[in-house]
Structure formats: structure tokens, C-alpha cells
Design an enzyme around this catalytic site. Structure first.
Site, PDB file in Angstrom:
ATOM      1  N   ALA A  95       0.827  -1.209   0.000  1.00  0.00           N
ATOM      2  CA  ALA A  95       0.000   0.000   0.000  1.00  0.00           C
ATOM      3  C   ALA A  95       0.858   1.255   0.000  1.00  0.00           C
ATOM      4  O   ALA A  95       0.517   2.262   0.600  1.00  0.00           O
ATOM      5  CB  ALA A  95      -0.920  -0.002   1.218  1.00  0.00           C
ATOM      6  N   ARG A 103      -3.282   8.754 -10.286  1.00  0.00           N
ATOM      7  CA  ARG A 103      -4.437   8.923 -11.177  1.00  0.00           C
ATOM      8  C   ARG A 103      -5.745   9.171 -10.426  1.00  0.00           C
ATOM      9  O   ARG A 103      -6.771   9.472 -11.019  1.00  0.00           O
ATOM     10  CB  ARG A 103      -4.592   7.696 -12.084  1.00  0.00           C
ATOM     11  CG  ARG A 103      -3.645   7.743 -13.276  1.00  0.00           C
ATOM     12  CD  ARG A 103      -3.701   6.463 -14.071  1.00  0.00           C
ATOM     13  NE  ARG A 103      -2.988   5.385 -13.404  1.00  0.00           N
ATOM     14  CZ  ARG A 103      -3.079   4.104 -13.748  1.00  0.00           C
ATOM     15  NH1 ARG A 103      -3.884   3.737 -14.725  1.00  0.00           N
ATOM     16  NH2 ARG A 103      -2.388   3.180 -13.101  1.00  0.00           N
ATOM     17  N   LYS A 130     -35.151  13.200  18.510  1.00  0.00           N
ATOM     18  CA  LYS A 130     -33.777  13.008  18.976  1.00  0.00           C
ATOM     19  C   LYS A 130     -33.822  12.557  20.422  1.00  0.00           C
ATOM     20  O   LYS A 130     -34.569  13.138  21.219  1.00  0.00           O
ATOM     21  CB  LYS A 130     -32.991  14.314  18.868  1.00  0.00           C
ATOM     22  CG  LYS A 130     -31.527  14.167  19.193  1.00  0.00           C
ATOM     23  CD  LYS A 130     -30.960  15.357  19.959  1.00  0.00           C
ATOM     24  CE  LYS A 130     -31.421  15.366  21.394  1.00  0.00           C
ATOM     25  NZ  LYS A 130     -30.797  16.405  22.215  1.00  0.00           N
TER      26      LYS A 130
HETATM   27  C1  UD1 Z   1       1.716  -5.356 -10.953  1.00  0.00           C
HETATM   28  C2  UD1 Z   1       2.405  -6.636 -11.429  1.00  0.00           C
HETATM   29  C3  UD1 Z   1       1.696  -7.129 -12.691  1.00  0.00           C
HETATM   30  C4  UD1 Z   1       0.234  -7.338 -12.436  1.00  0.00           C
HETATM   31  C5  UD1 Z   1      -0.395  -6.085 -11.882  1.00  0.00           C
HETATM   32  C6  UD1 Z   1      -1.807  -6.361 -11.447  1.00  0.00           C
HETATM   33  C7  UD1 Z   1       4.761  -6.461 -10.809  1.00  0.00           C
HETATM   34  C8  UD1 Z   1       6.129  -6.138 -11.281  1.00  0.00           C
HETATM   35  N1  UD1 Z   1       3.781  -6.345 -11.717  1.00  0.00           N
HETATM   36  O1  UD1 Z   1       1.930  -4.390 -11.943  1.00  0.00           O
HETATM   37  O2  UD1 Z   1       2.293  -8.352 -13.130  1.00  0.00           O
HETATM   38  O3  UD1 Z   1      -0.433  -7.741 -13.623  1.00  0.00           O
HETATM   39  O4  UD1 Z   1       0.323  -5.609 -10.742  1.00  0.00           O
HETATM   40  O5  UD1 Z   1      -2.440  -5.184 -11.085  1.00  0.00           O
HETATM   41  O6  UD1 Z   1       4.572  -6.831  -9.675  1.00  0.00           O
HETATM   42  N2  UD1 Z   1       3.507  -0.924  -4.729  1.00  0.00           N
HETATM   43  C9  UD1 Z   1       4.242  -0.574  -3.613  1.00  0.00           C
HETATM   44  N3  UD1 Z   1       5.541  -0.194  -3.771  1.00  0.00           N
HETATM   45  C10 UD1 Z   1       6.154  -0.161  -4.978  1.00  0.00           C
HETATM   46  C11 UD1 Z   1       5.390  -0.511  -6.118  1.00  0.00           C
HETATM   47  C12 UD1 Z   1       4.074  -0.887  -5.954  1.00  0.00           C
HETATM   48  O7  UD1 Z   1       3.731  -0.615  -2.496  1.00  0.00           O
HETATM   49  O8  UD1 Z   1       7.324   0.177  -5.035  1.00  0.00           O
HETATM   50  C13 UD1 Z   1       2.111  -1.336  -4.557  1.00  0.00           C
HETATM   51  C14 UD1 Z   1       1.151  -0.351  -5.188  1.00  0.00           C
HETATM   52  O9  UD1 Z   1       0.725   0.596  -4.231  1.00  0.00           O
HETATM   53  C15 UD1 Z   1       0.007  -1.259  -5.621  1.00  0.00           C
HETATM   54  C16 UD1 Z   1       0.697  -2.592  -5.916  1.00  0.00           C
HETATM   55  O10 UD1 Z   1       1.917  -2.561  -5.235  1.00  0.00           O
HETATM   56  O11 UD1 Z   1      -0.911  -1.488  -4.581  1.00  0.00           O
HETATM   57  C17 UD1 Z   1       0.902  -2.819  -7.401  1.00  0.00           C
HETATM   58  O12 UD1 Z   1       1.712  -1.815  -7.928  1.00  0.00           O
HETATM   59  P1  UD1 Z   1       1.535  -1.274  -9.401  1.00  0.00           P
HETATM   60  O13 UD1 Z   1       2.557  -0.239  -9.654  1.00  0.00           O
HETATM   61  O14 UD1 Z   1       0.122  -0.926  -9.640  1.00  0.00           O
HETATM   62  O15 UD1 Z   1       1.938  -2.582 -10.243  1.00  0.00           O
HETATM   63  P2  UD1 Z   1       1.686  -2.795 -11.760  1.00  0.00           P
HETATM   64  O16 UD1 Z   1       2.776  -2.132 -12.526  1.00  0.00           O
HETATM   65  O17 UD1 Z   1       0.310  -2.477 -12.114  1.00  0.00           O
END
Ligand code: UD1
Ligand code: CA
Length: 454
Positions: free
Chosen positions: A9, A15, A348
Site C-alpha cells: 500500500a 491517477r 432526537k
Molecule cells: C503489478 C504486477 C503485474 C500485475 C499487476 C496487477 C509487478 C512487477 N507487476 O503491476 O504483473 O499484472 O500488478 O495489477 O509486480 N507498490 C508498492 N511499492 C512499490 C510498487 C508498488 O507498495 O514500489 C504497490 C502499489 O501501491 C500497488 C501494488 O503494489 O498497490 C501494485 O503496484 P503497481 O505499480 O500498480 O503494479 P503494476 O505495474 O500495475
């Protein structure tokens, strides 16, 4: 095997265009990450949340719960994020990785995933989608066994066509996480530590990757913007509406109901359109709720009818009562069986006894009313002198005439009659008529004014 949970998280959620961290945006009245934690609690008492953006606000939300926090100061990728929790994680058992912005995964789905884990296998929640854009693709060999996950930005044209995608949710033997996370490298299109690279490592080490699919795709959907949040909210509410209908409730339009909490509801209740239920609401059988009602933390007895546009908060309503339309029942109201509270009435912190009626345009605050009393239109209890609040006591079978003003503290005894338009400051005696208003006079010598000539 013991299960530890890591909830990611730390992401910004840019976005969402919001000053609130994404995982604190609400679905069904609860922050996204609270849904995830509530589900996780069904498997584990060891819940670790990786926070970064808006960390303080997220921590505040869970201040009273046993969630352990790990801070990821820089968002260097999902693998890096999970690595922040490593020091807290035992080397034995199973680690379940969840995303704080994927709120609706079903416990049964996660249990099936956890069941895949052994010393020689791990579980991966994958899903078949029409449009795989943006997701990591699940790459399988000629035997159908998983060999890797390739991120969208790293995929070749053939891999881009794969429509089995990674939900991101995995269950792994804890030892494997401890062994493999430190080996992740950033040699990929995004220069990040990919958690998904664990899959290739597992395959290389002879740990098989077993997939589980969710029953509904929505279980794996994350929230990236407000449109996705709204879409997931509607899907979730539709599931609730469907289960209410399965239990024998008539929901006039399953697309127009919102349950933000725990609604328990008896058979043959009828819920009209646009009703919102918040907190713990309990409706007995045969309750009818008209359109546009908001009902919060309230219990309602059998056969009671709530007419349109009524708000009820923190109250207890008996059986066979009628409330509204346009009534406002505020906290601390207790309406006994067979009571009637009509339009434009506000109550109330008041108890209204069996069969008593307050039918029109009244304010009843800090008041106790006995049984079978009738409170006339426009009656106001003046409970507040600007500093302190006082009680009004009205007995049984009392009749308070329209437009009366009852200045608390004051008592209207059993069977008392109060003449319309009275201002009552002293006890109205039992079974007597009390009138507290200027006497009507007719002036026989009165002359109609005439126009003055200048
Ligand atoms: C990730 C997966 C992808 C998958 C997708 C599903 C990886 C490399 N890729 O991609 O295969 O299909 O989710 O939605 O894992 N987060 C952190 N710290 C970070 C990066 C992310 O806490 O440094 C958390 C984000 O807050 C989020 C989750 O991890 O809750 C996923 O991160 P996000 O950047 O959305 O991953 P995707 O690139 O979408
Ligand atoms: Ca994402």
C-alpha cells in the site's frame, strides 16, 4: 501452516488526483485497504502493511488494530515493497501477498490459493481477461506449466497476445521469499524490482507454480482512478443486492441500493430504490422501506413501514410502526410498537411509547412519551435554553393540541389535554384541559381605518 500477510500500500495512486492516499478512498463506506485487512484477518493475525505515500494517514486508520507497518520510502517496485516486510516475517509457513488497492478478493479464493503452497510449490492468482493491456502476462511452456511472468512493458509481440494475466496476488513458502527477494535485480524496462521475477526463480529451483482463478474477475481488479472505483463499487453493491434477493428480500432495483456496512434483513422485506444502509442495520421480516431512505445503525421491528425520504440514525424501532415520508429520526430515538411518526417530524434522544403518534411537523427532543398519546401538528419541545438541555415528559393517552410549545423541563401528565397553540411552562395536570395562550377577544367598537386626506 501459519500464514503471514503482506499488504502492499505504498503507491501514490496519482491517477486518483487526490490528496488522500489511494488506499484510503472508500468502497462500500470503508477504505480500500480496510477491505483487504478484514479479508486477511480471516487467515492470519500477522498482517504487515507496506506504506509509503500518505503513510501517516494510513497508519492512523489502523491505529487501534494489530497491523504492523513497514515503510517503503521510495517506490522501487513490488519486489522491493515486499522486501521491506521481510524482517518482520517468519522463515516458516506461508506468506500471502495482497494489494491494498484490490479490495474485493473473496476469502474462498485466497484460501484456495494458500492451499497450493507446500515446500515444493507456490500459488499464483491469475485471471483470463479480454483486454490484458498493462498487466503482467503468464507465460506457460509447451506442457502448460508456468515458466515466467513478463510485464507488459517487457513483453514481446507474441507475449502481448497472452490473455492470462497476473493479479499480483501470490502465496509463497516463507523460506522462498527470504531466499529469493534479495536476488531480485532491476534489469527490466521500468528499472524496478519486480516481485513477478520470483516466478522464474521458483521454476529454476524446482518449485512449481500453481494457479488459482477467481470466480469473478472483479475479485482481482485494482483501483487506479475514480471511474474504476465507481465501477467496482457498483459491482460490489450488485453482489449484495443479489444475495439479499436470494434470502427472500424484494429489491426493487438491484442497481440502486447501497449497503455500507452490515445489513441483516428478514424475509419478505421490500426495499425501494435509492436506499442507503450504513453501519449495522437490522430489519425484521416484512419491513417496507420506501424510496430514498438513509438508515444507519438501527434495528427495525417486523412489519414496520418506512415511507420515502426518511433518515434514521442510531435508533431502535418497534414492530408495526409507520415512519415518514420525510421524517428525521436522530440518534437515541426509541419508537415502540405501533407508533406513527409522520412527515417533517424530527426526533432526537426520545422514547415514544406504544401506539403514540407524532404525525406532522414536530420536533421531539429529550422527551419521553407514554402510550397512545397524540402529539398535534407543529408541536415543538423546547429542550435547549442556549446552554443546557432539559427533558420533556409526556404521559400516556395525553393529547397535545397543534402548534403547542412545550418548554422543558416540563411534564404533561397522563390523559392531559393541551389546547392548541399553547405555550406550556408548567405541569399540565392529568385528565384536565390546560390552555396557555392569549384569550381571543372581539372588539365590538372597533372601527375600520379610513384613508387620511392630506
Ligand atoms: C503489478 C504486477 C503485474 C500485475 C499487476 C496487477 C509487478 C512487477 N507487476 O503491476 O504483473 O499484472 O500488478 O495489477 O509486480 N507498490 C508498492 N511499492 C512499490 C510498487 C508498488 O507498495 O514500489 C504497490 C502499489 O501501491 C500497488 C501494488 O503494489 O498497490 C501494485 O503496484 P503497481 O505499480 O500498480 O503494479 P503494476 O505495474 O500495475
Ligand atoms: Ca496497478
Amino acid at each position: 501452516m501459519d500464514v503471514s500477510v503482506v499488504v502492499l500500500a505504498a503507491g501514490q495512486g496519482s491517477r486518483m488526483k487526490s490528496s488522500l492516499p489511494k488506499v484510503l478512498h472508500k468502497l462500500a463506506g470503508q477504505p480500500l485497504c480496510a477491505h483487504v485487512v478484514n479479508t486477511a484477518r480471516q487467515f492470519s493475525n500477522d498482517i504487515n502493511m507496506v506504506v509509503g505515500h500518505g503513510a501517516e494517514l494510513v497508519k492512523e486508520h489502523f491505529a487501534d488494530q494489530s497491523v504492523k507497518f513497514c515503510t517503503q520510502a521510495e517506490q522501487l517496485g513490488t519486489g522491493h515493497a515486499v522486501a521491506q516486510a521481510l524482517p518482520n516475517l517468519s522463515k516458516e509457513g506461508v506468506v500471502l501477498v495482497l494489494y491494498g488497492d484490490v479490495p474485493l478478493t473473496k476469502p474462498d479464493t485466497l484460501q484456495a490459493l494458500i492451499n497450493q503452497v507446500s515446500d515444493t510449490s507456490m500459488g499464483l492468482l491469475s485471471v483470463l481477461v479480454k483486454d490484458p493491456t498493462g498487466y503482467g502476462r503468464i507465460v506457460r511452456d509447451q506442457h502448460g506449466l508456468i515458466s515466467a511472468i513478463v510485464e507488459h512493458k517487457d513483453a514481446n509481440p507474441a507475449q502481448l497476445k497472452i490473455n492470462e494475466v497476473n493479479s499480483g496476488i501470490i502465496a509463497v513458502p516463507a523460506w522462498a521469499l527470504h531466499d529469493w527477494l534479495p536476488l531480485l535485480r532491476t534489469n527490466n524496462a521500468q528499472g524496478e524490482y519486480y516481485l513477478t521475477d520470483l516466478i522464474e526463480m521458483a521454476v529454476a529451483k524446482g518449485v512449481s507454480v500453481k494457479t488459482v482463478h477467481p470466480v469473478h474477475e472483479e475479485e482481482t481488479l485494482g483501483v487506479n482512478n475514480r471511474l474504476q472505483l465507481a465501477e467496482l463499487e457498483r459491482w460490489h453493491q450488485l453482489q449484495i443486492a443479489k444475495s439479499l434477493m436470494e434470502e427472500g428480500v424484494t429489491v426493487l432495483d438491484p442497481n440502486r441500493i447501497d449497503v455500507r456496512g452490515e445489513l441483516t434483513i428478514g424475509q419478505d422485506c421490500i426495499i425501494d430504490v435509492n436506499c442507503v444502509f450504513e453501519g449495522k442495520v437490522n430489519l425484521a421480516q416484512n419491513v417496507v422501506v420506501g424510496p430514498n431512505c438513509v438508515i444507519k445503525n438501527t434495528t427495525i421491528g417486523e412489519g414496520t413501514v418506512i415511507e420515502a425520504n426518511t433518515m434514521i440514525d442510531d435508533s431502535v424501532i418497534g414492530e408495526g410502526a409507520t415512519i415518514g415520508p420525510f421524517a428525521r429520526i436522530r440518534p437515541g430515538t426509541e419508537l415502540a410498537d405501533g407508533t406513527k411518526v409522520g412527515n417533517f417530524v424530527e426526533t432526537k434522544k426520545s422514547k415514544i411509547g406504544r401506539g403514540s403518534k407524532v404525525n406532522h411537523l414536530s420536533y421531539i427532543g429529550d422527551t419521553e412519551i407514554g402510550e397512545q398519546s397524540n402529539i398535534g401538528a407543529g408541536t415543538i419541545t423546547c429542550n435547549y435554553d442556549g446552554v443546557n438541555k432539559f427533558k420533556t415528559q409526556i404521559g400516556s393517552r395525553a393529547f397535545v393540541g397543534s402548534n403547542s410549545t412545550l418548554i422543558a423541563p416540563v411534564v404533561i401528565e397522563d390523559g392531559a389535554f393541551v389546547g392548541a397553540g399553547s405555550v406550556i411552562t408548567k405541569t399540565a395536570t392529568a385528565n384536565q384541559l390546560t390552555v396557555g395562550r392569549a384569550r381571543q377577544v372581539t372588539l365590538s367598537h372597533w372601527q375600520k381605518p379610513t384613508k387620511q386626506t392630506k
